[in-house]
Enzyme design. Structure first.
Site, PDB file in Angstrom:
ATOM      1  N   ASP A   1       3.578  -9.540   6.844  1.00 50.64           N
ATOM      2  CA  ASP A   1       4.349 -10.612   6.211  1.00 50.64           C
ATOM      3  C   ASP A   1       5.785 -10.530   6.723  1.00 50.64           C
ATOM      4  O   ASP A   1       6.097  -9.740   7.628  1.00 50.64           O
ATOM      5  CB  ASP A   1       4.231 -10.560   4.672  1.00 50.64           C
ATOM      6  CG  ASP A   1       5.000  -9.398   4.060  1.00 50.64           C
ATOM      7  OD1 ASP A   1       5.568  -8.569   4.813  1.00 50.64           O
ATOM      8  OD2 ASP A   1       5.054  -9.318   2.822  1.00 50.64           O
TER       9      ASP A   1
ATOM     10  N   CYS B   1       3.199  -4.753   5.425  1.00 52.90           N
ATOM     11  CA  CYS B   1       4.043  -5.609   4.585  1.00 52.90           C
ATOM     12  C   CYS B   1       5.213  -4.731   4.131  1.00 52.90           C
ATOM     13  O   CYS B   1       5.542  -3.762   4.820  1.00 52.90           O
ATOM     14  CB  CYS B   1       3.254  -6.233   3.426  1.00 52.90           C
ATOM     15  SG  CYS B   1       2.583  -5.093   2.210  1.00 52.90           S
ATOM     16  N   GLY B   2       5.842  -5.051   3.005  1.00 50.88           N
ATOM     17  CA  GLY B   2       6.977  -4.235   2.576  1.00 50.88           C
ATOM     18  C   GLY B   2       6.557  -2.816   2.272  1.00 50.88           C
ATOM     19  O   GLY B   2       7.176  -1.847   2.730  1.00 50.88           O
ATOM     20  N   THR B   3       5.468  -2.676   1.505  1.00 48.08           N
ATOM     21  CA  THR B   3       4.966  -1.352   1.123  1.00 48.08           C
ATOM     22  C   THR B   3       3.617  -1.005   1.760  1.00 48.08           C
ATOM     23  O   THR B   3       3.203   0.150   1.722  1.00 48.08           O
ATOM     24  CB  THR B   3       4.741  -1.295  -0.402  1.00 48.08           C
ATOM     25  OG1 THR B   3       3.801  -2.342  -0.726  1.00 48.08           O
ATOM     26  CG2 THR B   3       6.032  -1.509  -1.163  1.00 48.08           C
ATOM     27  N   GLY B   4       2.907  -1.999   2.240  1.00 48.84           N
ATOM     28  CA  GLY B   4       1.529  -1.814   2.718  1.00 48.84           C
ATOM     29  C   GLY B   4       0.519  -2.036   1.606  1.00 48.84           C
ATOM     30  O   GLY B   4      -0.688  -2.158   1.857  1.00 48.84           O
ATOM     31  N   VAL B   5       0.998  -2.111   0.367  1.00 47.10           N
ATOM     32  CA  VAL B   5       0.075  -2.200  -0.774  1.00 47.10           C
ATOM     33  C   VAL B   5      -0.535  -3.595  -0.896  1.00 47.10           C
ATOM     34  O   VAL B   5      -1.761  -3.758  -0.880  1.00 47.10           O
ATOM     35  CB  VAL B   5       0.778  -1.793  -2.095  1.00 47.10           C
ATOM     36  CG1 VAL B   5      -0.142  -2.027  -3.286  1.00 47.10           C
ATOM     37  CG2 VAL B   5       1.205  -0.335  -2.046  1.00 47.10           C
TER      38      VAL B   5
ATOM     39  N   HIS C   1     -12.901  10.350   7.205  1.00 46.99           N
ATOM     40  CA  HIS C   1     -13.673  10.504   5.974  1.00 46.99           C
ATOM     41  C   HIS C   1     -14.092   9.176   5.355  1.00 46.99           C
ATOM     42  O   HIS C   1     -15.161   9.083   4.763  1.00 46.99           O
ATOM     43  CB  HIS C   1     -12.860  11.273   4.916  1.00 46.99           C
ATOM     44  CG  HIS C   1     -12.697  12.731   5.238  1.00 46.99           C
ATOM     45  ND1 HIS C   1     -12.297  13.666   4.302  1.00 46.99           N
ATOM     46  CD2 HIS C   1     -12.853  13.410   6.405  1.00 46.99           C
ATOM     47  CE1 HIS C   1     -12.225  14.858   4.879  1.00 46.99           C
ATOM     48  NE2 HIS C   1     -12.551  14.733   6.154  1.00 46.99           N
TER      49      HIS C   1
ATOM     50  N   ARG D   1       9.149  -1.153   4.645  1.00 46.02           N
ATOM     51  CA  ARG D   1      10.265  -0.707   3.814  1.00 46.02           C
ATOM     52  C   ARG D   1      10.092   0.751   3.390  1.00 46.02           C
ATOM     53  O   ARG D   1      10.911   1.289   2.644  1.00 46.02           O
ATOM     54  CB  ARG D   1      10.382  -1.608   2.569  1.00 46.02           C
ATOM     55  CG  ARG D   1      10.767  -3.037   2.910  1.00 46.02           C
ATOM     56  CD  ARG D   1      10.744  -3.933   1.676  1.00 46.02           C
ATOM     57  NE  ARG D   1      11.125  -5.300   2.040  1.00 46.02           N
ATOM     58  CZ  ARG D   1      10.823  -6.371   1.301  1.00 46.02           C
ATOM     59  NH1 ARG D   1      10.125  -6.245   0.190  1.00 46.02           N
ATOM     60  NH2 ARG D   1      11.217  -7.564   1.695  1.00 46.02           N
TER      61      ARG D   1
ATOM     62  N   HIS E   1     -19.705  12.271   4.434  1.00 47.02           N
ATOM     63  CA  HIS E   1     -18.772  11.143   4.281  1.00 47.02           C
ATOM     64  C   HIS E   1     -19.529   9.815   4.349  1.00 47.02           C
ATOM     65  O   HIS E   1     -19.156   8.847   3.691  1.00 47.02           O
ATOM     66  CB  HIS E   1     -17.676  11.205   5.345  1.00 47.02           C
ATOM     67  CG  HIS E   1     -16.957  12.516   5.358  1.00 47.02           C
ATOM     68  ND1 HIS E   1     -16.207  12.946   4.283  1.00 47.02           N
ATOM     69  CD2 HIS E   1     -16.911  13.503   6.287  1.00 47.02           C
ATOM     70  CE1 HIS E   1     -15.716  14.147   4.562  1.00 47.02           C
ATOM     71  NE2 HIS E   1     -16.136  14.511   5.768  1.00 47.02           N
TER      72      HIS E   1
ATOM     73  N   ARG F   1     -20.848   8.928   0.978  1.00 46.94           N
ATOM     74  CA  ARG F   1     -19.823   8.419   0.047  1.00 46.94           C
ATOM     75  C   ARG F   1     -19.396   6.991   0.414  1.00 46.94           C
ATOM     76  O   ARG F   1     -19.207   6.157  -0.468  1.00 46.94           O
ATOM     77  CB  ARG F   1     -18.620   9.371   0.052  1.00 46.94           C
ATOM     78  CG  ARG F   1     -18.998  10.705  -0.554  1.00 46.94           C
ATOM     79  CD  ARG F   1     -18.093  11.832  -0.154  1.00 46.94           C
ATOM     80  NE  ARG F   1     -18.630  13.106  -0.630  1.00 46.94           N
ATOM     81  CZ  ARG F   1     -18.228  14.288  -0.182  1.00 46.94           C
ATOM     82  NH1 ARG F   1     -17.302  14.368   0.763  1.00 46.94           N
ATOM     83  NH2 ARG F   1     -18.758  15.390  -0.668  1.00 46.94           N
TER      84      ARG F   1
HETATM   85  C1  RB5 Z   1       7.587  -8.984  -0.156  1.00 47.38           C
HETATM   86  O1  RB5 Z   1       8.845  -9.011  -0.740  1.00 47.38           O
HETATM   87  C2  RB5 Z   1       6.811  -7.762  -0.660  1.00 47.38           C
HETATM   88  O2  RB5 Z   1       6.454  -7.934  -1.976  1.00 47.38           O
HETATM   89  C3  RB5 Z   1       5.616  -7.508   0.220  1.00 47.38           C
HETATM   90  O3  RB5 Z   1       6.035  -7.329   1.530  1.00 47.38           O
HETATM   91  C4  RB5 Z   1       4.787  -6.281  -0.106  1.00 47.38           C
HETATM   92  O4  RB5 Z   1       5.579  -5.145  -0.224  1.00 47.38           O
HETATM   93  C5  RB5 Z   1       3.811  -6.403  -1.202  1.00 47.38           C
HETATM   94  O5  RB5 Z   1       3.024  -5.499  -1.494  1.00 47.38           O
END
Ligand code: RB5
Length: 156
Positions: A8, A65-69, A98, A109, A133, A136
């Site tokens: 993103d 993305c910002g966190t990958g989450v 695994h 970030r 593995h 699983r």
């Molecule tokens: C965008 O601001 C941020 O929310 C996105 O990059 C990401 O970190 C979401 O998980």
């Protein structure tokens, strides 16, 4: 190797950097966007890369993305996809060895450019170890199968 990549706006610069790094190493990179630092929504790109993997259009995927989450959560909604979010190379290697992850995700970030490259290298160099593995990972696939069966029952 054919690698699908997506990000993103928060990770646009890092995605371009990783793309150049992969190309230098001789990989074929399929870029699913985003293509500018303008604000956008990460689920779109998580889904695009995950579908590319599910359809066999790439051998591995990279999502940033910002966190990958957020972007990994979106990718994991595509059946059969295992996208692992990580912040260092050991988890990236083990996600492959695994968990048979097809996609690695990280945050622009959270990790710096050198760590990002180390994560990518660890993920691309590792292979699934199979054995216990595989059992699983098979159990994860069973959960998807159960969900499909439940949906089918509900729609009757
Ligand atoms: C965008 O601001 C941020 O929310 C996105 O990059 C990401 O970190 C979401 O998980």
């Amino acid at each position: 190797m054919i690698i699908a990549i997506g990000c993103d706006h928060a990770a646009f610069t890092m995605k371009e950097d990783i793309k150049a790094y992969l190309a230098e190493k001789g990989h074929e990179v399929k870029d699913y966007g985003t293509f500018s630092p303008e604000s956008c929504d990460y689920p779109l790109y998580g889904e695009k890369v995950a579908r590319a993997l599910a359809e066999g259009q790439a051998e591995r995927g990279i999502l940033i993305c910002g966190t990958g989450v957020g972007i990994s959560l979106a990718a994991n909604k595509v059946p059969g996809i295992r996208a692992a979010v990580c912040s260092e190379p050991l988890t990236a290697r083990l996600a492959r060895q695994h968990n048979h992850a097809q996609i690695i995700a990280f945050g622009a970030r959270i990790v710096g450019p050198d760590t990002a490259k180390n994560i990518v290298d660890a993920f691309l160099e590792a292979e699934f170890l199979g054995g216990r593995h595989a059992r699983r990972v098979g159990q994860i696939e069973e959960i998807e199968k159960k969900n499909r069966e439940l949906q089918q029952k509900e729609s009757v």
